[in-house]
Write a protein that holds these residues in place. Structure first.
Motif, PDB file in Angstrom:
ATOM      1  N   GLY A  71       0.817  -1.208   0.000  1.00  0.00           N
ATOM      2  CA  GLY A  71       0.000   0.000   0.000  1.00  0.00           C
ATOM      3  C   GLY A  71       0.851   1.259   0.000  1.00  0.00           C
ATOM      4  O   GLY A  71       0.546   2.240  -0.699  1.00  0.00           O
ATOM      5  N   LYS A  72       1.936   1.229   0.758  1.00  0.00           N
ATOM      6  CA  LYS A  72       2.848   2.376   0.814  1.00  0.00           C
ATOM      7  C   LYS A  72       3.445   2.672  -0.558  1.00  0.00           C
ATOM      8  O   LYS A  72       3.595   3.837  -0.937  1.00  0.00           O
ATOM      9  CB  LYS A  72       3.972   2.105   1.816  1.00  0.00           C
ATOM     10  N   GLN A  73       3.794   1.619  -1.294  1.00  0.00           N
ATOM     11  CA  GLN A  73       4.409   1.814  -2.606  1.00  0.00           C
ATOM     12  C   GLN A  73       3.499   2.600  -3.540  1.00  0.00           C
ATOM     13  O   GLN A  73       3.972   3.393  -4.355  1.00  0.00           O
ATOM     14  CB  GLN A  73       4.744   0.455  -3.232  1.00  0.00           C
ATOM     15  N   PHE A  74       2.209   2.395  -3.411  1.00  0.00           N
ATOM     16  CA  PHE A  74       1.253   3.086  -4.274  1.00  0.00           C
ATOM     17  C   PHE A  74       1.321   4.596  -4.068  1.00  0.00           C
ATOM     18  O   PHE A  74       1.242   5.381  -5.020  1.00  0.00           O
ATOM     19  CB  PHE A  74      -0.154   2.568  -3.976  1.00  0.00           C
ATOM     20  N   PHE A  75       1.463   5.026  -2.809  1.00  0.00           N
ATOM     21  CA  PHE A  75       1.440   6.454  -2.498  1.00  0.00           C
ATOM     22  C   PHE A  75       2.829   7.095  -2.478  1.00  0.00           C
ATOM     23  O   PHE A  75       2.968   8.289  -2.742  1.00  0.00           O
ATOM     24  CB  PHE A  75       0.784   6.677  -1.128  1.00  0.00           C
ATOM     25  N   SER A  76       3.858   6.312  -2.159  1.00  0.00           N
ATOM     26  CA  SER A  76       5.175   6.906  -1.914  1.00  0.00           C
ATOM     27  C   SER A  76       5.814   7.481  -3.172  1.00  0.00           C
ATOM     28  O   SER A  76       6.644   8.386  -3.084  1.00  0.00           O
ATOM     29  CB  SER A  76       6.110   5.872  -1.281  1.00  0.00           C
ATOM     30  N   ARG A  77       5.418   6.983  -4.343  1.00  0.00           N
ATOM     31  CA  ARG A  77       5.999   7.544  -5.576  1.00  0.00           C
ATOM     32  C   ARG A  77       5.614   9.008  -5.743  1.00  0.00           C
ATOM     33  O   ARG A  77       6.414   9.833  -6.176  1.00  0.00           O
ATOM     34  CB  ARG A  77       5.534   6.720  -6.786  1.00  0.00           C
ATOM     35  N   LYS A  78       4.361   9.322  -5.392  1.00  0.00           N
ATOM     36  CA  LYS A  78       3.888  10.697  -5.540  1.00  0.00           C
ATOM     37  C   LYS A  78       4.175  11.531  -4.289  1.00  0.00           C
ATOM     38  O   LYS A  78       4.436  12.733  -4.385  1.00  0.00           O
ATOM     39  CB  LYS A  78       2.384  10.695  -5.830  1.00  0.00           C
ATOM     40  N   TYR A  79       4.112  10.889  -3.124  1.00  0.00           N
ATOM     41  CA  TYR A  79       4.294  11.602  -1.853  1.00  0.00           C
ATOM     42  C   TYR A  79       5.344  10.878  -1.008  1.00  0.00           C
ATOM     43  O   TYR A  79       5.024  10.131  -0.083  1.00  0.00           O
ATOM     44  CB  TYR A  79       2.972  11.663  -1.079  1.00  0.00           C
ATOM     45  N   PRO A  80       6.627  11.085  -1.302  1.00  0.00           N
ATOM     46  CA  PRO A  80       7.677  10.320  -0.608  1.00  0.00           C
ATOM     47  C   PRO A  80       7.744  10.592   0.897  1.00  0.00           C
ATOM     48  O   PRO A  80       8.265   9.757   1.641  1.00  0.00           O
ATOM     49  CB  PRO A  80       8.969  10.771  -1.316  1.00  0.00           C
ATOM     50  N   GLN A  81       7.224  11.717   1.358  1.00  0.00           N
ATOM     51  CA  GLN A  81       7.271  12.040   2.793  1.00  0.00           C
ATOM     52  C   GLN A  81       6.003  11.592   3.534  1.00  0.00           C
ATOM     53  O   GLN A  81       5.856  11.860   4.719  1.00  0.00           O
ATOM     54  CB  GLN A  81       7.454  13.552   2.980  1.00  0.00           C
ATOM     55  N   MET A  82       5.106  10.916   2.849  1.00  0.00           N
ATOM     56  CA  MET A  82       3.838  10.514   3.440  1.00  0.00           C
ATOM     57  C   MET A  82       4.035   9.534   4.593  1.00  0.00           C
ATOM     58  O   MET A  82       4.910   8.673   4.556  1.00  0.00           O
ATOM     59  CB  MET A  82       2.961   9.858   2.373  1.00  0.00           C
ATOM     60  N   LYS A  83       3.213   9.675   5.637  1.00  0.00           N
ATOM     61  CA  LYS A  83       3.123   8.699   6.723  1.00  0.00           C
ATOM     62  C   LYS A  83       1.740   8.044   6.652  1.00  0.00           C
ATOM     63  O   LYS A  83       0.848   8.511   5.939  1.00  0.00           O
ATOM     64  CB  LYS A  83       3.322   9.374   8.078  1.00  0.00           C
ATOM     65  N   TYR A  84       1.537   6.976   7.439  1.00  0.00           N
ATOM     66  CA  TYR A  84       0.368   6.143   7.216  1.00  0.00           C
ATOM     67  C   TYR A  84      -0.301   5.713   8.518  1.00  0.00           C
ATOM     68  O   TYR A  84       0.345   5.525   9.550  1.00  0.00           O
ATOM     69  CB  TYR A  84       0.773   4.893   6.417  1.00  0.00           C
ATOM     70  N   LEU A  85      -1.620   5.546   8.416  1.00  0.00           N
ATOM     71  CA  LEU A  85      -2.412   4.909   9.460  1.00  0.00           C
ATOM     72  C   LEU A  85      -2.857   3.554   8.938  1.00  0.00           C
ATOM     73  O   LEU A  85      -3.460   3.474   7.858  1.00  0.00           O
ATOM     74  CB  LEU A  85      -3.644   5.754   9.806  1.00  0.00           C
ATOM     75  N   ALA A  86      -2.554   2.488   9.659  1.00  0.00           N
ATOM     76  CA  ALA A  86      -3.019   1.159   9.276  1.00  0.00           C
ATOM     77  C   ALA A  86      -4.499   1.061   9.616  1.00  0.00           C
ATOM     78  O   ALA A  86      -4.899   1.214  10.773  1.00  0.00           O
ATOM     79  CB  ALA A  86      -2.228   0.089  10.015  1.00  0.00           C
ATOM     80  N   TYR A  87      -5.315   0.805   8.585  1.00  0.00           N
ATOM     81  CA  TYR A  87      -6.771   0.801   8.733  1.00  0.00           C
ATOM     82  C   TYR A  87      -7.267  -0.640   8.671  1.00  0.00           C
ATOM     83  O   TYR A  87      -7.373  -1.225   7.588  1.00  0.00           O
ATOM     84  CB  TYR A  87      -7.393   1.656   7.633  1.00  0.00           C
ATOM     85  N   PHE A  88      -7.564  -1.210   9.824  1.00  0.00           N
ATOM     86  CA  PHE A  88      -8.161  -2.538   9.896  1.00  0.00           C
ATOM     87  C   PHE A  88      -9.641  -2.372   9.572  1.00  0.00           C
ATOM     88  O   PHE A  88     -10.437  -1.968  10.414  1.00  0.00           O
ATOM     89  CB  PHE A  88      -7.944  -3.137  11.288  1.00  0.00           C
ATOM     90  N   GLN A  89     -10.012  -2.710   8.337  1.00  0.00           N
ATOM     91  CA  GLN A  89     -11.301  -2.274   7.792  1.00  0.00           C
ATOM     92  C   GLN A  89     -12.292  -3.406   7.577  1.00  0.00           C
ATOM     93  O   GLN A  89     -13.446  -3.299   7.981  1.00  0.00           O
ATOM     94  CB  GLN A  89     -11.074  -1.525   6.469  1.00  0.00           C
TER      95      GLN A  89
END
Length: 308
Positions: A71-89
């Motif tokens: 999931g991180k790989q999907f966003f990190s290309r555009k937003y390399p400084q992004m942090k994440y919340l793990a969403y148990f959904q």
């Protein structure tokens, strides 16, 4: 609340907690539900097909850490400084033994750049021993526990095979919030039997009395393979499916009667086209939000305008 925004926005809520951009990453940890496995019933909620929740990377054969890294790989290309919340959904993410739950949550938090957890669950699946652990976890990371409320009307809850009462929701939300844990709720607008304006305004009163931090709304959608889709096919007159413009005005009425400090995370759900029967609005979340805000300006509406 900034009148320009017209409502208490979730992105501003996150910005107040983090000095960087934060994105939720869904996790499918392989849970089930008590009204699927026979503990309370079979078949699950009549509207539910959990395939609508899961991005492509969420596959239960993958570990939680692998799902989050992909999931991180999907966003990190555009937003390399992004942090994440793990969403148990998907399904009920507190429906297991304490030891197993702790292992799963801690595995997610050990992934680099994961800065907190969002845990989706049911009000009847929150034992005290788990709340004890979550209280401790809340002291060392960002935590939001999100309960599927769906309706405040017990007749509707029974009709959709929810398997719990609104009194259960009230008690569990209060127990959670009393521990200092951020507590969220989720409701479906337009369930059969609950699509009139007065019924929805009664719902806003009941929800505003709960110590919720956040609230999600979304429109009723009919999903292939669900019991509700079958019910609609047999008795379409039992259902009222909103047009997008009609729903926007319903949401505005709803928001005007909500407690002003409730953080509103979402107003619609986007189900995969191959699963969605109706209504198909063809709108992305941000497109709907832009139309909603425009209409709120036209009506000079804001959250809590008529809250008493």
């Amino acid at each position: 609340m900034d009148r320009q925004s017209r409502y208490k926005d979730f992105s501003a809520f996150l910005a107040a907690h983090f000095p960087f951009k934060v994105q939720k990453l869904s996790v499918n940890a392989g849970f089930t539900c008590p009204n699927r496995d026979g503990t309370k019933g079979y078949g699950g909620c009549t509207y539910c097909n959990n395939q609508t929740f899961n991005p492509e990377y969420c596959r239960t054969e993958k570990t939680i850490a692998v799902q989050l890294e992909e999931g991180k790989q999907f966003f990190s290309r555009k937003y390399p400084q992004m942090k994440y919340l793990a969403y148990f959904q998907a399904y009920t993410n507190t429906y297991a033994g304490l030891e197993q739950l702790v292992q799963m949550y801690e595995e997610a938090l050990a992934v680099p750049d994961v800065v907190g957890l969002v845990i989706g669950t049911r009000p009847d699946c929150m034992p005290e021993e788990l709340l004890d652990y979550l209280s401790e976890l809340n002291e060392r990371t960002f935590l939001l526990v999100e309960y599927g409320i769906e309706s405040t009307n017990d007749v509707i809850l029974q009709r959709i095979n929810r398997g719990h009462t609104f009194a259960c929701t009230q008690e569990t939300v209060r127990r959670t919030a009393e521990r200092g844990i951020r507590t969220g709720g989720h409701v479906i607008v337009g369930l059969p039997g609950e699509d009139g304006k007065q019924a929805l305004l009664e719902q806003t009163k009941a929800l505003s009395l709960l110590p919720l931090t956040t609230l999600k709304l979304h429109q009723l959608q009919l999903i292939k393979g669900t019991r509700m889709a079958y019910e609609y096919e047999r008795n379409p007159s039992d259902f009222h499916l909103y047009s997008v413009d009609e729903y926007i005005d319903v949401v505005i009425d709803y928001v005007e009667h909500l407690r002003p400090d409730l953080v509103l995370e979402r107003f619609i759900s986007q189900s995969p086209k191959e699963l969605l029967l109706a209504p198909d609005w063809g709108l992305k979340n941000h497109e709907f939000t832009a139309r909603l805000q425009k209409r709120m300006c036209e009506r000079d509406a804001w959250q809590g305008k008529y809250y008493i």
